[in-house]
Structure formats: C-alpha cells, structure tokens
Design an enzyme around this catalytic site. Sequence first.
Site, PDB file in Angstrom:
ATOM      1  N   HIS A  70      -7.149  38.333 -50.751  1.00 38.60           N
ATOM      2  CA  HIS A  70      -6.756  38.048 -52.142  1.00 38.60           C
ATOM      3  C   HIS A  70      -5.286  37.652 -52.193  1.00 38.60           C
ATOM      4  O   HIS A  70      -4.416  38.520 -52.263  1.00 38.60           O
ATOM      5  CB  HIS A  70      -6.931  39.317 -52.997  1.00 38.60           C
ATOM      6  CG  HIS A  70      -8.349  39.662 -53.290  1.00 38.60           C
ATOM      7  ND1 HIS A  70      -8.957  39.343 -54.483  1.00 38.60           N
ATOM      8  CD2 HIS A  70      -9.276  40.286 -52.550  1.00 38.60           C
ATOM      9  CE1 HIS A  70     -10.211  39.763 -54.475  1.00 38.60           C
ATOM     10  NE2 HIS A  70     -10.425  40.350 -53.312  1.00 38.60           N
TER      11      HIS A  70
ATOM     12  N   CYS B 106     -12.248  35.528 -51.198  1.00 36.33           N
ATOM     13  CA  CYS B 106     -13.147  36.679 -51.102  1.00 36.33           C
ATOM     14  C   CYS B 106     -14.546  36.347 -51.636  1.00 36.33           C
ATOM     15  O   CYS B 106     -15.246  35.572 -51.007  1.00 36.33           O
ATOM     16  CB  CYS B 106     -12.516  37.896 -51.768  1.00 36.33           C
ATOM     17  SG  CYS B 106     -13.170  39.425 -51.104  1.00 36.33           S
TER      18      CYS B 106
ATOM     19  N   GLU C 285      -3.675  36.367 -54.560  1.00 34.13           N
ATOM     20  CA  GLU C 285      -3.109  36.457 -55.922  1.00 34.13           C
ATOM     21  C   GLU C 285      -2.497  37.830 -56.182  1.00 34.13           C
ATOM     22  O   GLU C 285      -1.823  38.023 -57.189  1.00 34.13           O
ATOM     23  CB  GLU C 285      -4.198  36.137 -56.966  1.00 34.13           C
ATOM     24  CG  GLU C 285      -5.214  37.237 -57.256  1.00 34.13           C
ATOM     25  CD  GLU C 285      -6.267  37.438 -56.168  1.00 34.13           C
ATOM     26  OE1 GLU C 285      -6.174  36.803 -55.098  1.00 34.13           O
ATOM     27  OE2 GLU C 285      -7.175  38.270 -56.387  1.00 34.13           O
TER      28      GLU C 285
HETATM   29  N1  GLN Z   1     -17.777  42.440 -51.571  1.00 38.73           N
HETATM   30  C1  GLN Z   1     -17.735  41.426 -52.592  1.00 38.73           C
HETATM   31  C2  GLN Z   1     -18.960  40.541 -52.537  1.00 38.73           C
HETATM   32  O1  GLN Z   1     -19.757  40.684 -51.721  1.00 38.73           O
HETATM   33  C3  GLN Z   1     -16.481  40.595 -52.475  1.00 38.73           C
HETATM   34  C4  GLN Z   1     -15.268  41.439 -52.748  1.00 38.73           C
HETATM   35  C5  GLN Z   1     -14.105  40.715 -53.325  1.00 38.73           C
HETATM   36  O2  GLN Z   1     -14.216  39.598 -53.831  1.00 38.73           O
HETATM   37  N2  GLN Z   1     -13.000  41.393 -53.322  1.00 38.73           N
HETATM   38  O3  GLN Z   1     -19.108  39.687 -53.343  1.00 38.73           O
END
Ligand code: GLN
Length: 194
Positions: free
Chosen positions: A170, A78, A172
């Site tokens: 994610h 992410c 995890e």
């Molecule tokens: N929207 C977040 C960003 O731009 C990322 C979200 C996440 O890591 N769950 O950094």
Amino acid sequence: MRVGVLALQGDVREHVRALEGAGASAVPVKRVSDLDDLDGIVLPGGESTTMGKLLTLFDLLEPLQARISGGLPTYGTCAGMILLASEVLDGRSDQRLIGGLDITVRRNAFGSQVHSFEQDLTVEGVGEVHGVFIRAPWVERAGSSVDVLASVGEHPVAVRQGHLLATSFHPELTGEGRMHEFFVNTLVAKREDS
Ligand code: GLN
C-alpha cells in the site's frame, strides 16, 4: 493529467492525496461516466471479492475491463493487484476479476497469522520504497511480458506489463509518494509520445 481512483472501497482519500502530490488531478470513480477523459486509474486495496461484487453491482466491471484492455494505464495496489491478475489462487470460486495482467497471484500469501508487516524495498525504476503489506498477495507466476520490479524473498511484489502496474503493498499509507510519482510520470511520458 487526470487520474481516477476507483472509489468503491479502500484508501481513496490517501490515493487522491498522493496523486495530487505527484502533480495529477485525481478524481474518484464510482460510476461509468467517471471513466470519461481519464489518463489513468488507480485500483486501491480493500477486499478483492467484495470489490468484484461492487464492480458488478455498480455496472462498472465490463466498462472498466474495456477501458483497461483498450490501454488505459492502471495501477492496482494489493486487492487492486488481485483484480488485475489473470489468475488468482486461494480466491473464491465466484470471485470476479478485471484481468489483463498476465500473472497468477496468491491471496493472503504471507500467511494468515501475518496480517501485516512493513519492509523496505528497492523497486526498479523507482528506488527505495517503504512497503506496507496488509493481508497482501504475492505473485506466484509472471508471464514473459511481465517485468518484476521488486520482490520479498523470491516472491514478486511489484510488477509491470505495458500500461499495467501492480504492487502487493500500500504506497498510499506511507506519505512517500514515490510509487504514485512513478505512475504519473509514465502517464506524462505516454502523452508526450503520442
Ligand atoms: N487480502 C485482501 C484480498 O484478498 C487484500 C488486502 C488488501 O488489499 N490490503 O482481497
């Protein structure tokens, strides 16, 4: 296998648990000396602009860039995927990135209303994975040396380029452990090769 988890923000404990479940010894990384003797590192999710600022504040950005471009196997999830990307859309103009992965990502790409959703995915080389997406990015462009391992619709959400692995979701949070096992297995294979 000694695997670091960048511990500035995000689900550090969950990543540590998943890596240990995959047979690695996991260590939180907060300072430059924590980068010594790592076989790999995980960059957790969180908020990529904040993580970029914290990396600068903790004097970790450049050492991490050097280790990653020098071949340290890295798995970004992410916001960690965003940090690894060579280009970000809908980012902030002062956003700091680690870079190295030849992709363009779009932040919060699934729409501002869709803060989070879950979807089962087939990830190439891994199998069935339950994807938890939280204000997730998608990959808008992948360079020719990047393998797309999974997509949602036409948008890649899991990619690999050499020693760099990244997912929009994610892994995890599900307790499945498959993505962490996949990452740790690549480290084992790399050690056996060398
Ligand atoms: N929207 C977040 C960003 O731009 C990322 C979200 C996440 O890591 N769950 O950094």
